[in-house]
Design a protein around this motif. Structure first.
Motif, PDB file in Angstrom:
ATOM      1  N   UNK A  54       0.801  -1.213   0.000  1.00 21.71           N
ATOM      2  CA  UNK A  54       0.000   0.000   0.000  1.00 21.71           C
ATOM      3  C   UNK A  54       0.832   1.261   0.000  1.00 21.71           C
ATOM      4  N   UNK A  55       0.148   2.368   0.073  1.00 20.78           N
ATOM      5  CA  UNK A  55       0.783   3.680  -0.014  1.00 20.78           C
ATOM      6  C   UNK A  55       0.827   4.366   1.345  1.00 20.78           C
ATOM      7  N   UNK A  56       1.607   5.419   1.416  1.00 14.88           N
ATOM      8  CA  UNK A  56       1.754   6.195   2.642  1.00 14.88           C
ATOM      9  C   UNK A  56       0.402   6.722   3.114  1.00 14.88           C
ATOM     10  N   UNK A  57      -0.384   7.277   2.207  1.00 14.81           N
ATOM     11  CA  UNK A  57      -1.693   7.828   2.592  1.00 14.81           C
ATOM     12  C   UNK A  57      -2.607   6.787   3.200  1.00 14.81           C
ATOM     13  N   UNK A  58      -2.714   5.656   2.547  1.00 14.21           N
ATOM     14  CA  UNK A  58      -3.554   4.580   3.071  1.00 14.21           C
ATOM     15  C   UNK A  58      -3.029   4.045   4.391  1.00 14.21           C
ATOM     16  N   UNK A  59      -1.706   3.939   4.492  1.00 16.13           N
ATOM     17  CA  UNK A  59      -1.091   3.439   5.721  1.00 16.13           C
ATOM     18  C   UNK A  59      -1.413   4.361   6.893  1.00 16.13           C
ATOM     19  N   UNK A  60      -1.421   5.665   6.657  1.00 12.78           N
ATOM     20  CA  UNK A  60      -1.722   6.618   7.728  1.00 12.78           C
ATOM     21  C   UNK A  60      -3.170   6.517   8.181  1.00 12.78           C
ATOM     22  N   UNK A  61      -4.086   6.386   7.230  1.00  9.61           N
ATOM     23  CA  UNK A  61      -5.503   6.313   7.585  1.00  9.61           C
ATOM     24  C   UNK A  61      -5.771   5.108   8.482  1.00  9.61           C
ATOM     25  N   UNK A  62      -5.158   3.968   8.139  1.00 10.64           N
ATOM     26  CA  UNK A  62      -5.434   2.754   8.925  1.00 10.64           C
ATOM     27  C   UNK A  62      -4.336   2.430   9.929  1.00 10.64           C
ATOM     28  N   UNK A 101      -6.509   2.018  12.805  1.00 10.66           N
ATOM     29  CA  UNK A 101      -7.367   3.176  12.541  1.00 10.66           C
ATOM     30  C   UNK A 101      -6.647   4.444  12.991  1.00 10.66           C
ATOM     31  N   UNK A 102      -7.137   5.565  12.493  1.00  9.80           N
ATOM     32  CA  UNK A 102      -6.610   6.859  12.937  1.00  9.80           C
ATOM     33  C   UNK A 102      -7.683   7.912  12.738  1.00  9.80           C
ATOM     34  N   UNK A 103      -7.455   9.064  13.326  1.00  9.26           N
ATOM     35  CA  UNK A 103      -8.395  10.171  13.174  1.00  9.26           C
ATOM     36  C   UNK A 103      -8.265  10.833  11.801  1.00  9.26           C
ATOM     37  N   UNK A 104      -7.402  10.293  10.927  1.00  9.86           N
ATOM     38  CA  UNK A 104      -7.248  10.831   9.566  1.00  9.86           C
ATOM     39  C   UNK A 104      -8.298  10.286   8.603  1.00  9.86           C
ATOM     40  N   UNK A 105      -9.084   9.332   9.048  1.00  8.13           N
ATOM     41  CA  UNK A 105     -10.118   8.760   8.192  1.00  8.13           C
ATOM     42  C   UNK A 105     -11.053   9.866   7.696  1.00  8.13           C
ATOM     43  N   UNK A 106     -11.307   9.885   6.406  1.00  6.82           N
ATOM     44  CA  UNK A 106     -12.171  10.898   5.805  1.00  6.82           C
ATOM     45  C   UNK A 106     -11.440  12.153   5.368  1.00  6.82           C
TER      46      UNK A 106
END
Length: 194
Positions: A54-62, A101-106
């Motif tokens: 996966x990518x950095x963005x997806x990794x951060x969200x989850x 999970x993270x508060x970056x979702x959305x």
């Protein structure tokens, strides 16, 4: 198979830059490639993430990671697209990273800066090889999969529960539950999201 818009972040969003022990990566950077680029610069701390797809963005969200490291632990800050269209820098202290999970979702993540540490390039590369070797032995690396499918429920491991249900290696159409690790679902042909 996804009811929505899928955007692939390219060009600047696939770039990595370095300033001291900080690595700034676009949200579209493939996580294993980021780990290797950090190693090339003699920066340690991200090695356990080398086999995480996966990518950095997806990794951060989850808050992707392994038993050794989740990306939230090395995050310095994240740049998101604000409601007015400008980039907003969110320090890690304002982000809630939890298990998968993270508060970056959305949020629309554009860049992340990771906090690493200086190290010996050869030692870092050796650590990467050890992590990759371990993953090759325990996970279906080299197959079409998206990593672990299910979160581990509290007090148990998803892969063990799937195996206990007798589904390890089970195949339906072009999808197979890995005979190597039951929490990996592999696309063995032209399987779709449906």
């Amino acid at each position: 198979g996804i009811a929505g818009v899928v955007a692939r972040l390219r060009e600047e969003f696939e770039s990595v830059s370095f300033q001291g022990s900080l690595a700034r990566a676009g949200a579209g950077v493939f996580l294993p490639a980021l780990v290797r680029q950090c190693a090339e610069k003699g920066l340690a701390g991200a090695e356990p993430l080398v086999g995480v797809p996966g990518t950095v963005g997806g990794a951060l969200v989850m808050n992707a990671g392994t038993r050794d490291l989740e990306i939230g632990r090395i995050t310095h800050s994240v740049e998101i697209l604000g409601s007015g269209g400008a980039l907003e820098i969110v320090p890690a202290e304002q982000i809630h990273f939890n298990y998968r999970s993270s508060s970056l979702s959305g949020k629309i993540i554009c860049f992340a800066t990771l906090r690493l540490r200086a190290g010996n390039k050869e030692v870092i590369m050796q650590a990467i090889q050890i992590f990759l070797s371990d993953r090759l032995q325990t996970q279906p690396i080299g197959t079409l999969n998206v990593g672990s499918i299910f979160k581990n429920p509290e007090g148990a491991f998803a892969a063990q529960l799937i195996e206990k249900a007798g589904l390890k290696g089970f195949k339906k159409g072009n999808v197979q539950i890995s005979p190597k690790h039951a929490n990996f679902f592999m696309n063995t042909g032209n399987a779709t999201a449906h």
